[in-house]
Design a protein around this motif. Structure first.
Motif, short mmCIF file in Angstrom:
data_model
loop_
_atom_site.label_atom_id
_atom_site.label_comp_id
_atom_site.label_asym_id
_atom_site.label_seq_id
_atom_site.Cartn_x
_atom_site.Cartn_y
_atom_site.Cartn_z
N HIS A 122 34.99 37.48 69.06
CA HIS A 122 34.21 38.68 68.73
C HIS A 122 33.43 39.18 69.95
O HIS A 122 33.21 40.39 70.10
N GLU A 126 33.96 42.99 71.10
CA GLU A 126 32.79 43.88 71.11
C GLU A 126 32.48 44.42 72.50
O GLU A 126 31.76 45.41 72.64
N ARG A 143 45.15 53.72 67.40
CA ARG A 143 44.28 52.69 66.83
C ARG A 143 44.97 51.33 66.99
O ARG A 143 46.12 51.18 66.58
N TRP A 156 39.59 43.46 63.55
CA TRP A 156 38.92 44.58 64.22
C TRP A 156 39.92 45.70 64.46
O TRP A 156 41.12 45.47 64.63
N THR A 157 39.38 46.91 64.51
CA THR A 157 40.19 48.08 64.86
C THR A 157 39.55 48.78 66.04
O THR A 157 38.36 49.12 66.00
N SER A 159 39.63 52.12 68.12
CA SER A 159 40.09 53.51 68.02
C SER A 159 39.85 54.22 69.35
O SER A 159 38.73 54.20 69.89
N THR A 166 35.91 53.34 70.20
CA THR A 166 35.00 52.75 69.21
C THR A 166 35.62 51.48 68.66
O THR A 166 36.85 51.33 68.65
N VAL A 167 34.75 50.59 68.22
CA VAL A 167 35.19 49.31 67.65
C VAL A 167 34.55 49.15 66.28
O VAL A 167 33.35 49.39 66.11
N LYS A 168 35.34 48.75 65.29
CA LYS A 168 34.77 48.47 63.98
C LYS A 168 35.46 47.24 63.39
O LYS A 168 36.60 46.92 63.74
N LYS A 169 34.77 46.58 62.50
CA LYS A 169 35.34 45.41 61.85
C LYS A 169 36.36 45.82 60.79
O LYS A 169 36.21 46.86 60.15
N ASP A 172 42.44 48.61 60.09
CA ASP A 172 42.83 49.80 59.33
C ASP A 172 44.30 49.74 58.93
O ASP A 172 45.14 49.20 59.67
#
Length: 384
Positions: A122, A126, A143, A156-157, A159, A166-169, A172
């Motif tokens: 992570h 991140e 993505r 994680w994805t 984009s 951008t990073v998000k948990k 997708d």
């Protein structure tokens, strides 16, 4: 498990076996207790005996420990990483030590390699926003999904659109590409320990979706660098040396007599012509009568111990930086033929340290090769 500065308390103890240096603790037998409070803390007992290490996590009370270190989890991890000043933590009460304090300074640095942070998946994911290279992302719209299994894993994805990242948990459903692998494999590839192509061909990495999108990550992101290893500015060059000047010092007649006596296995004291008081080593002026004391008498080489001085904490030598092995000690003694109460202090034979007591008789031990210096008389030993 709660992380502090990117590491956990368990990381420090789990890596002890691989960081252990048996060659640095030959002949050492110690048991060190760790009582770490706060989230992610616990109790551990570390035993070193016959160059063998044993690390055990316990639940109950710690007994028969040579030393016990107590600290909150953040101070303990921060101290191991150099992020928290251990001296300040000790003085503020965040770090407490009971038992033989010298073990922490003399044994631990020799027993273990320095702890380095364990890099987790992570942390690398991140950091991708910071490592993103917008100049290489002209016209890119994708993505990227990471599905990492095992300890420290997750989804994680990433984009990328309009030169932003951008990073998000979570992964997708409509990702351009999804890469499946163990979290440890992902870390090794990111650190350069494992070749990505080899990992794919060996089945350690499975790719669903656009293969070219997976390969684009090397171009779109800067290489991940370990904390503390980021590129610095101009290199500072330093030369460490001990400066010395070729010079001679005159001992004078009184200390000259003392050093000449050592070469001949003799101990000389100066004697006051008024009060008869002896001074050893010889001094030119009687400290009581304040007159010249130019007469010499031979004293010793045996003596009676009046006080034992044991040193348990040794400061580093200012010239070499080396720390002397502790405990060591010396004795204050009255040499035969000297004035009562006129004590002379010198080192004691290490093997006699546990046996010597005030009132015992000791004798001088001379070096085989004597040159008229303080090394001619290494120590005194119990006279049996």
């Amino acid at each position: 498990m709660k992380e502090y500065f990117g590491s956990t308390v368990e990381d420090i103890f789990n890596t002890m076996p691989e960081r252990f240096r048996p060659d640095g603790v030959q002949g050492v037998a110690v048991t060190i207790g760790y009582d770490i409070s706060g989230e992610g803390g616990g109790k551990w007992v570390v035993t070193i005996k016959d160059a063998v290490l044993k690390v055990v996590r316990i639940e109950g009370a710690m007994s028969k420990c040579s030393v016990i270190l107590s600290a909150d989890a953040e101070s303990f991890v921060g101290g191991a990483l150099g992020k928290v000043d251990s001296g300040e933590a000790f003085s503020s009460g965040k770090l407490k030590v009971s038992g033989d304090l010298t073990i922490l300074g003399n044994v631990l640095p020799k027993a273990f390699e320095k702890f380095t942070p364990r890099i987790r998946a992570h942390t690398i994911v991140e950091s991708m926003v910071e490592r993103f290279r917008p100049d290489k992302a002209e016209g890119v719209d994708m993505r990227i999904g990471y599905d990492l299994s095992g300890e420290g894993g997750g989804g994680w994805t990433i984009s990328i659109r309009d030169k932003t990242c951008t990073v998000k948990k979570g992964v997708d459903a409509g990702c351009t590409v999804v890469m499946h692998m163990d979290a440890e494999v992902f870390v090794d590839i990111s650190l350069g320990k494992l070749d990505g192509a080899t990992a794919i061909s060996s089945g350690k990495v499975r790719i669903d979706g656009d293969m070219s999108a997976a390969g684009a990550t090397a171009k779109l992101f800067k290489k991940y660098e370990l904390p503390g290893e980021e590129k610095q500015g101009e290199e500072l060059i330093s030369l460490k040396c001990v400066t010395s000047i070729l010079q001679r010092f005159a001992t004078g007649p009184h200390m000259g007599k003392w050093f000449a006596g050592l070469k001949e296995k003799k101990l000389y004291a100066s004697q006051c012509p008024l009060c008869g008081r002896t001074q050893i080593p010889p001094r030119e002026i009687c400290a009581v009568c304040r007159v010249r004391a130019d007469a010499f008498i031979e004293v010793g080489p045996k003596a009676t111990v009046v006080l034992v001085d044991v040193v348990y904490y040794a400061s580093p030598d200012p010239l070499t930086g080396k720390v002397r092995q502790t405990p060591y000690g010396g004795v204050f003694m009255v040499l035969d033929g000297a004035s009562p109460g006129e004590s002379f202090a010198h080192e004691l034979k290490p093997e006699d340290l546990d046996r010597v007591k005030p009132g015992m008789r000791v004798r001088a031990v001379w070096a085989e090769q004597r040159t008229g210096s303080f090394t001619d008389l290494p120590y005194f030993e119990i006279d049996v």
